[in-house]
Structure formats: C-alpha cells, structure tokens
Design an enzyme around this catalytic site. Sequence first.
Site, PDB file in Angstrom:
ATOM      1  NE  ARG A  34      -4.388  -1.316   1.862  1.00 15.03           N
ATOM      2  CZ  ARG A  34      -5.341  -1.554   2.746  1.00 15.03           C
ATOM      3  NH1 ARG A  34      -5.120  -1.281   4.037  1.00 15.03           N
ATOM      4  NH2 ARG A  34      -6.499  -2.036   2.382  1.00 15.03           N
ATOM      5  CE  LYS A 192     -18.119 -18.737   9.057  1.00 12.56           C
ATOM      6  NZ  LYS A 192     -18.521 -18.017  10.262  1.00 12.56           N
ATOM      7  N   GLY A 340      -7.103  -9.135   0.843  1.00 17.15           N
ATOM      8  CA  GLY A 340      -5.860  -9.470   1.540  1.00 17.15           C
ATOM      9  C   GLY A 340      -5.269 -10.826   1.204  1.00 17.15           C
ATOM     10  N   GLY A 363     -12.002  -4.499   1.920  1.00 22.98           N
ATOM     11  CA  GLY A 363     -13.434  -4.229   2.038  1.00 22.98           C
ATOM     12  C   GLY A 363     -13.945  -3.293   0.949  1.00 22.98           C
TER      13      GLY A 363
HETATM   14  C1  3PG Z   1      -8.644  -1.915   5.092  1.00 28.79           C
HETATM   15  O1  3PG Z   1      -7.563  -2.389   5.476  1.00 28.79           O
HETATM   16  O2  3PG Z   1      -9.535  -2.615   4.578  1.00 28.79           O
HETATM   17  C2  3PG Z   1      -8.822  -0.434   5.172  1.00 28.79           C
HETATM   18  O3  3PG Z   1      -7.647   0.199   5.537  1.00 28.79           O
HETATM   19  C3  3PG Z   1      -9.976  -0.059   6.065  1.00 28.79           C
HETATM   20  O4  3PG Z   1      -9.717  -0.378   7.411  1.00 28.79           O
HETATM   21  P1  3PG Z   1     -10.934  -0.515   8.439  1.00 28.79           P
HETATM   22  O5  3PG Z   1     -11.682  -1.763   8.039  1.00 28.79           O
HETATM   23  O6  3PG Z   1     -10.333  -0.578   9.801  1.00 28.79           O
HETATM   24  O7  3PG Z   1     -11.827   0.701   8.261  1.00 28.79           O
END
Ligand code: 3PG
Length: 385
Positions: A34, A192, A340, A363
């Site tokens: 990142r 899941k 991830g 996310g």
């Molecule tokens: C992530 O790693 O998905 C983003 O940096 C968002 O982090 P968070 O889910 O803690 O808001």
Amino acid sequence: VRKMTDLELAGKRVLIREDLNVPIKQGRVSSDARIRACLPTIRAALDAGAKVLLMSHLGRPSEGQPDEAFSLAPVAEHLGELLGKPVRLEANYLDNDVEVADGEVVLLENVRFNSGEKKDDEALARAYARLCDIYVMDAFGTAHRAQASTHGVARFAAAACAGPLLAKELEALEKALANPARPMVAIVGGSKVSTKLEVLNALSDKCDQLIVGGGIANTFIAAAGHNVGKSLYEADLLDQAKALMAKVEIPLPSDVVVASEFSEAAEATVKPVDQVADNEMILDIGPDTAARFGDMLKNAGTILWNGPVGVFEIDQFGKGTEALSQAIAASNGFSIAGGGDTLAAIDKYAIEEQVSYISTGGGAFLEYVEGKQLPAVVALENAAS
Ligand code: 3PG
C-alpha cells in the site's frame, strides 16, 4: 469528480488522504504494497511544487486517545526510505498550523487517534480542511468508510479532488465490471458464503463463469448433493447456493484434495469429489479441476479474482491456488485482483507482474464489486457539483 492532475498545485498546501493501513511487526512495516502504491501520487504532488501533507489511519485503536501501538511512526520511516528523504511525523496538528517546507513531506499521526474521526464529526472535518488549500482523496482502500478524513473533509476543504491512485483503482474496476471483455470469469474464494453472498450475487449477474473456492465451494458441493465430510460449509445456505447455480455457470470441482485434519503435518490425498469420507475435509481443488478451471481462465477476456481456492498457506493444500495463479498469469485477458488473502497468494506465487491490476482495497474492493457506492467517492462528486 475533479482529479489532482487537473489542479494547479504549486505553492499550495495539499493534504492527501492515503490508506497507509499496513501490517506492522515488531515496530516495522512487514508488507509495504500500500505504501508503494501511493508513491506516484506523492511524487506527482512534489514535482508540481505542492507542500505535501499526508494523512491515514492505522489499525483500529480506541478512539480519541493516542496509542503507541498504532502510531504511524514505522510508516513514516519506511516511506522516507522509499522516497529517499525523511518524512516528518506530526502528532500535533488539530490546534496548530503545520509548517511544511518546500519539498518536504509531512505525515499526520493516525487520524483514528482523533475523537470524531469514525463518526465523521463536522468539527474534526473542518479542522482537517483548515490544514490545506486542496484536499486529495487517494485512499481507495478506505473509500467505503464515511469518516471525517475520507468523507466530511471533502465538504469543507477549499478544493477537493481524487488522487491518481484512487482514479486508477476506479478505472480498473470499471473496466472489469461495467463493460467487460468476454468471457468474464470471476473467482470468489474464502471460508464463508455468508460473508461473500452479496459479491456472489452481484457477480452472478455479470460474469459468464463463476469459480468458487475454499469453504464457499464446499457449500456449493454440498448443495449439488455430495458428501463434504467434516469440511467447513454452511448448511443453512444450500438454497442460496442452488439459486446462484441456477443463475450463472458455477463449475464445481470433479476432484478435491482432502485430509483428516487441518494442519501443516496433515497428509493430502486427491479424491473424486463424490468420494469424500465422513472423517475427511476438503482443503483444495484437485489437479483435474485445476486444469479445467485453468483453461477457463486462460481463455477469459476478463478475470476478477478475490480469494484463494484452497488453504494455500499450507503447501500441500496450495497447488490449486498455484495452478490458477499461473493460469491467470498466462491469460491475455484483463485481470484484476483484490482482497488481503488474494494479495498474499499473488505474492507467494510471484505473479505480481502478470496481473493487469492489483487493487489496494480489501473491504472497499468487495463493496465496489457488490455495486455499492463508495461514500468517499460520493463526497468528491458532491464537492465537484
Ligand atoms: C482496510 O484495510 O480494509 C482499510 O484500511 C480499512 O480499514 P478498516 O476496516 O479498519 O476501516
């Protein structure tokens, strides 16, 4: 949406929201994907003569209190090494003006130390806005959060725009999803169905083939009437799985890799999918299946990849994910990957160069694929109109 590259930055205080939420181990950055992804943005702002201020969150500290464990200090140090100049970490920026010398890069300490950040508090958003002439939202990975540093600040800053990384992410996702080159093949892996149901639903409307993997695949295998032994699967989602199979082609494994336990020492056995015993669990796709799925991927016009198809962290259950990685690398289609675990697999099988676009979002990537609007992008649209 206005873009950073369209604005005159010379001599301006430019506050760039990045997603520098990276893993830290023993006080050091352990994966800097990142950080590397936002270097072109920072360099472009510096080259344009901007006074560069960066901000980001790191982790999920309790709000309203600085906590050494979540300090951006290791990030400032690592970023400084990559930029070839020190990056100053500034903790005291809400009540004071922050001086930035020409050519200097200042990183503001973790925005989640500020009370009101996660609630998108207006006073806090105004305090961020006061620090700059131009606010740049570049944190695609946090664009699904409506927080003061990603959302509220865009309303109050003198000017607000999208940074190059955010713009590039949105273009790549649009290319994959709005009008994809056919056939479009998606891979959705993970443990899941319940956490990926919206993604599966959205993709079932868009893609020609939807390959499922991991625990998700086990639920589909069970829905097709096979015994999955003691595999992870969701018995309450069999009807949902059947409905998805009626909507889009979901190719199921013909052979699988099973073991009697989930461990590094477990012995892996390849079996036809209809011969899984009660005391076995499915931990990967078998070689015939990997070859069949691989052919689909090699011939795809577009590939969207989220999640591995086996427990690839353990080598004997990683061959399926490895084979699909290689098929993606060999494909001439446009490929986009996010999430991830997916990035860890790309890393492990060293195909980074061959994937057309690797998203920095976890996310945020999933929410975009689900068809949701990203609040930070909406805030930029509102600021532009
Ligand atoms: C992530 O790693 O998905 C983003 O940096 C968002 O982090 P968070 O889910 O803690 O808001």
